[in-house]
Each structure stands twice: as structure tokens, then as C-alpha cells.
Design a protein around this motif. Structure first.
Motif, PDB file in Angstrom:
ATOM      1  N   GLY A 132      89.572  33.093  20.198  1.00  0.00           N
ATOM      2  CA  GLY A 132      90.122  32.836  21.529  1.00  0.00           C
ATOM      3  C   GLY A 132      89.213  33.338  22.631  1.00  0.00           C
ATOM      4  N   LEU A 133      88.688  34.556  22.477  1.00  0.00           N
ATOM      5  CA  LEU A 133      87.796  35.121  23.487  1.00  0.00           C
ATOM      6  C   LEU A 133      86.526  34.292  23.655  1.00  0.00           C
ATOM      7  CD1 LEU A 133      87.864  38.984  22.797  1.00  0.00           C
ATOM      8  CD2 LEU A 133      88.984  37.744  24.653  1.00  0.00           C
ATOM      9  N   LEU A 134      85.902  33.959  22.530  1.00  0.00           N
ATOM     10  CA  LEU A 134      84.612  33.261  22.586  1.00  0.00           C
ATOM     11  C   LEU A 134      84.776  31.818  23.053  1.00  0.00           C
ATOM     12  CD1 LEU A 134      83.075  34.761  19.341  1.00  0.00           C
ATOM     13  CD2 LEU A 134      82.310  35.180  21.687  1.00  0.00           C
ATOM     14  N   GLU A 135      85.865  31.176  22.685  1.00  0.00           N
ATOM     15  CA  GLU A 135      86.116  29.819  23.189  1.00  0.00           C
ATOM     16  C   GLU A 135      86.380  29.858  24.693  1.00  0.00           C
ATOM     17  OE1 GLU A 135      85.347  27.284  21.706  1.00  0.00           O
ATOM     18  OE2 GLU A 135      86.085  27.116  19.663  1.00  0.00           O
ATOM     19  N   SER A 136      87.019  30.924  25.153  1.00  0.00           N
ATOM     20  CA  SER A 136      87.243  31.076  26.604  1.00  0.00           C
ATOM     21  C   SER A 136      85.919  31.201  27.340  1.00  0.00           C
ATOM     22  CB  SER A 136      88.097  32.315  26.878  1.00  0.00           C
ATOM     23  OG  SER A 136      89.416  32.148  26.425  1.00  0.00           O
TER      24      SER A 136
ATOM     25  N   LYS B 107      86.070  26.430  26.683  1.00  0.00           N
ATOM     26  CA  LYS B 107      86.875  25.564  25.812  1.00  0.00           C
ATOM     27  C   LYS B 107      88.307  26.116  25.781  1.00  0.00           C
ATOM     28  CE  LYS B 107      83.202  23.179  24.492  1.00  0.00           C
ATOM     29  NZ  LYS B 107      82.992  21.764  24.823  1.00  0.00           N
ATOM     30  N   TYR B 108      89.009  25.900  26.879  1.00  0.00           N
ATOM     31  CA  TYR B 108      90.298  26.564  27.041  1.00  0.00           C
ATOM     32  C   TYR B 108      91.394  26.014  26.140  1.00  0.00           C
ATOM     33  CZ  TYR B 108      88.040  28.812  30.962  1.00  0.00           C
ATOM     34  OH  TYR B 108      87.172  29.557  31.724  1.00  0.00           O
ATOM     35  N   ASP B 109      91.314  24.748  25.756  1.00  0.00           N
ATOM     36  CA  ASP B 109      92.300  24.208  24.820  1.00  0.00           C
ATOM     37  C   ASP B 109      92.212  24.922  23.480  1.00  0.00           C
ATOM     38  OD1 ASP B 109      93.200  22.479  26.717  1.00  0.00           O
ATOM     39  OD2 ASP B 109      92.128  20.718  25.955  1.00  0.00           O
TER      40      ASP B 109
ATOM     41  N   SER C 242      94.943  27.590  21.826  1.00  0.00           N
ATOM     42  CA  SER C 242      95.456  27.409  20.471  1.00  0.00           C
ATOM     43  C   SER C 242      95.294  28.679  19.646  1.00  0.00           C
ATOM     44  CB  SER C 242      94.730  26.240  19.792  1.00  0.00           C
ATOM     45  OG  SER C 242      95.164  26.081  18.468  1.00  0.00           O
ATOM     46  N   ALA C 243      94.125  29.322  19.770  1.00  0.00           N
ATOM     47  CA  ALA C 243      93.875  30.548  19.017  1.00  0.00           C
ATOM     48  C   ALA C 243      94.800  31.676  19.467  1.00  0.00           C
ATOM     49  CB  ALA C 243      92.416  30.969  19.183  1.00  0.00           C
ATOM     50  N   PHE C 244      94.955  31.854  20.775  1.00  0.00           N
ATOM     51  CA  PHE C 244      95.796  32.938  21.286  1.00  0.00           C
ATOM     52  C   PHE C 244      97.276  32.708  20.948  1.00  0.00           C
ATOM     53  CE2 PHE C 244      92.346  33.738  24.607  1.00  0.00           C
ATOM     54  CZ  PHE C 244      91.853  34.839  23.929  1.00  0.00           C
TER      55      PHE C 244
ATOM     56  N   ALA D 138      97.965  38.599  28.206  1.00  0.00           N
ATOM     57  CA  ALA D 138      97.114  38.584  29.401  1.00  0.00           C
ATOM     58  C   ALA D 138      96.043  37.505  29.301  1.00  0.00           C
ATOM     59  CB  ALA D 138      96.474  39.955  29.592  1.00  0.00           C
ATOM     60  N   LYS D 139      95.498  37.328  28.111  1.00  0.00           N
ATOM     61  CA  LYS D 139      94.462  36.305  27.936  1.00  0.00           C
ATOM     62  C   LYS D 139      95.022  34.900  28.148  1.00  0.00           C
ATOM     63  CE  LYS D 139      91.185  39.158  27.050  1.00  0.00           C
ATOM     64  NZ  LYS D 139      90.149  39.393  28.090  1.00  0.00           N
ATOM     65  N   LEU D 140      96.220  34.654  27.672  1.00  0.00           N
ATOM     66  CA  LEU D 140      96.846  33.346  27.891  1.00  0.00           C
ATOM     67  C   LEU D 140      97.158  33.125  29.364  1.00  0.00           C
ATOM     68  CD1 LEU D 140      99.247  32.935  24.829  1.00  0.00           C
ATOM     69  CD2 LEU D 140      97.482  31.319  25.543  1.00  0.00           C
ATOM     70  N   ILE D 141      97.609  34.173  30.032  1.00  0.00           N
ATOM     71  CA  ILE D 141      97.894  34.070  31.465  1.00  0.00           C
ATOM     72  C   ILE D 141      96.633  33.650  32.220  1.00  0.00           C
ATOM     73  CG2 ILE D 141      98.456  35.414  33.540  1.00  0.00           C
ATOM     74  CD1 ILE D 141     100.325  37.098  31.685  1.00  0.00           C
ATOM     75  N   GLN D 142      95.497  34.236  31.854  1.00  0.00           N
ATOM     76  CA  GLN D 142      94.235  33.887  32.516  1.00  0.00           C
ATOM     77  C   GLN D 142      93.877  32.417  32.303  1.00  0.00           C
ATOM     78  OE1 GLN D 142      91.073  36.743  31.541  1.00  0.00           O
ATOM     79  NE2 GLN D 142      92.638  38.324  31.370  1.00  0.00           N
ATOM     80  N   ILE D 143      94.120  31.919  31.103  1.00  0.00           N
ATOM     81  CA  ILE D 143      93.845  30.499  30.823  1.00  0.00           C
ATOM     82  C   ILE D 143      94.711  29.606  31.703  1.00  0.00           C
ATOM     83  CG2 ILE D 143      94.116  28.675  29.091  1.00  0.00           C
ATOM     84  CD1 ILE D 143      93.230  30.715  26.992  1.00  0.00           C
TER      85      ILE D 143
END
Length: 379
Positions: free
Chosen positions: A201-205, A209-211, A215-217, A232-237
Motif C-alpha cells: 500500500g505504501l509503495l503503490e501510494s 497507483k492509488y487504486d 486495495s492493499a490498505f 490514516a493512509k486510506l484517508i490520505q488516498i
């Protein structure tokens, strides 16, 4: 029968009885070890092991290993090795113990001895990789971990550490590929799997590659609903995609967790909900949980981070009791830069639109608006 033949027969008989007795002891020790009765092994056998076989000495050393008695473990592994230097098992346990003792150079020698005797055991290569990793010899660690993955029944650890090394080396493309490989190889119920999914999730962000990141998060939260960093990571996306309604349930979860004192570390007081670039610098937006106070407090903070990852200054919304008493906005936009605090004639209430707040922050960054009041902060 001559006396010589009688003596020879007697020696063979005694030898056979000794071997039989030793086989019996080894069998008993193996059974006790399989049953995890390590205290019993030590109590009943350690003090009378002088004439034990190499394998019996190994089982005593293994009992000490399981009891985390490093010195006695190595003592009995050395005794076992002296009697049978062609068995890789005591070399491996000795090496693993030396790793725990942070004697990595010595551990490497023992791992290599085990590998020379048995070159297809993934655990041997994995332990060797750990030694090199702790010595910060990352290329050699990488080589060892990769060798481990080439063997049958490879454990989770080498897959995870291959990805971690690439990540340490800032090689994000290879790290991402390695985390995907780890995810496909390791047990989905393990912590290593969770770690792989989160890092994907972090590296795709980072790649935008937010989709795939989303999906990972989401998968990560399904497996570990209490991992609040993932919220928090999903909120940022969702803020990046301006899908603020999707972010709200996750923000609510963080507020609930805060009320229950479940949050730790950098999430305890606030969370990052947006990041964006401005003029070559990173702007990180945080929201604090504090609400309902009658005193002045900061609610939304926008930190200006330079290329050295240092905060230069911040722009924040501040709860203004005076403004509320006069029927004005709940929050006023302010800036703290060095020892100077500036207030701007820009206000927001709880139902504000984030795009409006972000635009106002950028206007201040670009100095399109001037402060209505400036004061020097006292230390």
C-alpha cells in the motif's frame, strides 16, 4: 577358541552393548525433545553426558537453546561437533545462538559449515542472511536470503527481508516487486503477510497507483481492524482523490479510538489526512482530535517540509473563543513561522469544505493574502 578370539568377541559384544545403550539414550532424548520437556533433559542428562554420543549431546544442547541458556547451548553443540563434525544440525543451532549473542562474524562461520554439509536447507541460508543483515552487509544478506528462497519449504523470513533490504536501499521498484512475491509465498495469517500488504500500500501510494494502494490498505484492515495507521493512509488516498465522504468513516474510527485511549505514538494527538507538493516542498496536513475546549487550540495544521525533511513553518486553524462570542467563525487561519505568529482574516466552521481550506492555505503560502495581526512569540 583362542584367548585372542575370545577377547575380540568380548570387545565386539561390549561395543555393541555400548552402541545399543547410546542409541537408547538418544531415542529417549529425542522423545523428550519432541515433547518439549527441556527441563527434564537438562536435569536428568546434562551432568552425566561425558560418554554420550554426538546426537545425544546435540539434544542436550538443543534443550539449553530452547531455555535460552546460550553458553551451555554452545558448550554442548561444540561437544557434539567434536564427536561428529559431519552433522550440520549442531553447527546450525550454534550459529543461531551466536546470532542471538550478536556475535555475527562467528555465526557466519558456523552457518557456512552447516551449508557445506547440507546445501539445500533454507533455514541455514536464512540464518546466514540474518548475520549479514545485522552487520549491515546488505548485498551479502540479499544473496543469502535469495538462496534460501531457491530451496524447498522456505520460511517466511527471507521473502520479507529481501523486500526490506530493497526498501532500505531506497530501491522502491524492486522492493514493491519483492513485497508482492512475499505476499504470494507466505502464510496469509502471519504478521509477515500483514507487513507485506501494508508496504505494498505504501509503495503503490508513492508511485501514484492509488487504486492498488487502496486495495492493499483495505485488505490490511480486513485482517487487522485495529491497525489505526492504515486508517490514516486510506484517508490520505481519499483526500487526494477528493472523495471526502469515503474518508469520513475512517476519520470517525480514529476519533472513537482516541476517546478510548487506543492510539499510540504519532497518532495519539493527531493524524495526517493529506499531503501535497507546493513549490518543490511537501505540505503535510494534520488534524487534531481536540474539540469542545473553551481555550485556544490548533485544529488543522499544515506543515511546510523542505527537501531535507525539516519543518520550516506551519499554517494552522485555531479555535477562537473571541470570534465565537462575537458570532464569527469558530476557527481562524494563522501562521507560525520562527518566533512570529500571524493571524489572517479567514475563518472556518466545522462544516467547511476542505477544498476551500486548502486554497486559503496555498494563498498564504504564496503570500497572496496579508495577515491582519502579527505578534512575537515569547519563549
Amino acid at each position: 577358541m583362542t584367548i585372542k578370539n575370545v577377547l575380540a568377541t568380548l570387545i565386539l559384544t561390549i561395543s555393541s552393548l555400548t552402541i545399543f545403550a547410546q542409541d537408547k539414550v538418544t531415542g529417549e532424548l529425542k522423545t523428550l525433545s519432541d515433547d518439549k520437556q527441556f527441563d527434564k533433559i537438562i536435569e536428568q542428562h546434562a551432568s552425566k553426558s561425558k560418554d554420550y554420543s554426538a546426537k545425544s549431546l546435540y539434544y542436550i544442547g538443543l534443550a539449553y537453546y530452547m531455555k535460552e541458556d546460550d553458553n551451555n547451548c554452545i558448550k554442548f553443540m561444540n561437544l557434539s561437533i567434536d564427536k561428529n563434525p559431519k552433522d550440520p544440525a549442531p553447527f546450525y543451532i550454534k550459529a543461531s545462538t551466536l546470532n542471538y549473542m550478536q556475535k555475527y562474524d562467528d555465526a557466519i562461520k558456523s552457518f557456512q559449515s552447516a551449508i557445506n554439509l547440507k546445501s539445500d536447507d533454507p533455514e541455514f541460508y536464512s540464518g546466514l542472511g540474518d548475520s549479514y543483515y545485522n552487520l549491515e552487509k546488505l548485498d551479502l544478506a540479499l544473496e543469502a536470503y535469495k538462496k534460501a528462497t531457491e530451496q524447498k519449504n522456505c520460511p517466511d523470513r527471507p521473502y520479507s527481508f529481501i523486500a526490506q533490504i530493497y526498501s532500505d536501499q531506497k530501491n522502491n521498484d524492486k522492493a514493491l516487486e519483492a513485497f508482492y512475491t512475499a505476499k504470494s509465498k507466505i502464510d496469509s495469517k502471519s504478521s509477515s503477510y500483514l507487513n507485506a500488504v501494508f508496504n505494498i500500500g505504501l509503495l503503490e501510494s508513492l508511485k501514484g497507483k492509488y487504486d492498488k494502494a487502496e486495495s492493499a490498505f483495505v485488505e490490511h484492515l480486513q485482517l487487522d481492524p485495529a491497525d489505526y495507521h492504515t486508517y490514516a493512509k486510506l484517508i490520505q488516498i481519499y483526500y487526494f482523490r477528493k472523495e471526502y465522504d469515503k474518508a469520513k468513516p475512517y476519520k470517525d474510527k480514529l476519533y472513537e479510538a482516541h476517546k478510548k485511549n487506543l492510539l499510540k505514538d504519532n497518532l495519539k494527538d493527531m493524524f495526517c489526512y493529506d499531503q501535497f507538493k507546493w513549490n518543490g516542498k511537501l505540505i503535510q496536513a494534520f488534524e487534531r482530535y481536540e474539540e469542545g475546549s473553551k481555550d485556544i487550540y490548533n485544529k488543522h495544521l499544515f506543515y511546510v517540509v523542505n527537501q531535507d525533511d525539516k519543518i520550516e513553518y506551519r499554517i494552522q486553524t485555531e479555535f477562537s473563543p473571541i470570534s465565537v462570542e462575537q458570532g464569527g467563525s469558530k476557527y481562524l487561519l494563522c501562521r507560525t513561522k520562527g518566533d512570529t505568529h500571524s493571524t489572517f482574516n479567514i475563518g472556518f466552521n466545522d462544516n467547511f469544505k476542505y477544498d476551500d481550506l486548502k486554497k486559503s492555505v496555498i494563498d498564504i503560502l504564496e503570500e497572496k493574502v496579508k495577515p491582519t495581526a502579527t505578534t512575537r512569540l515569547t519563549k
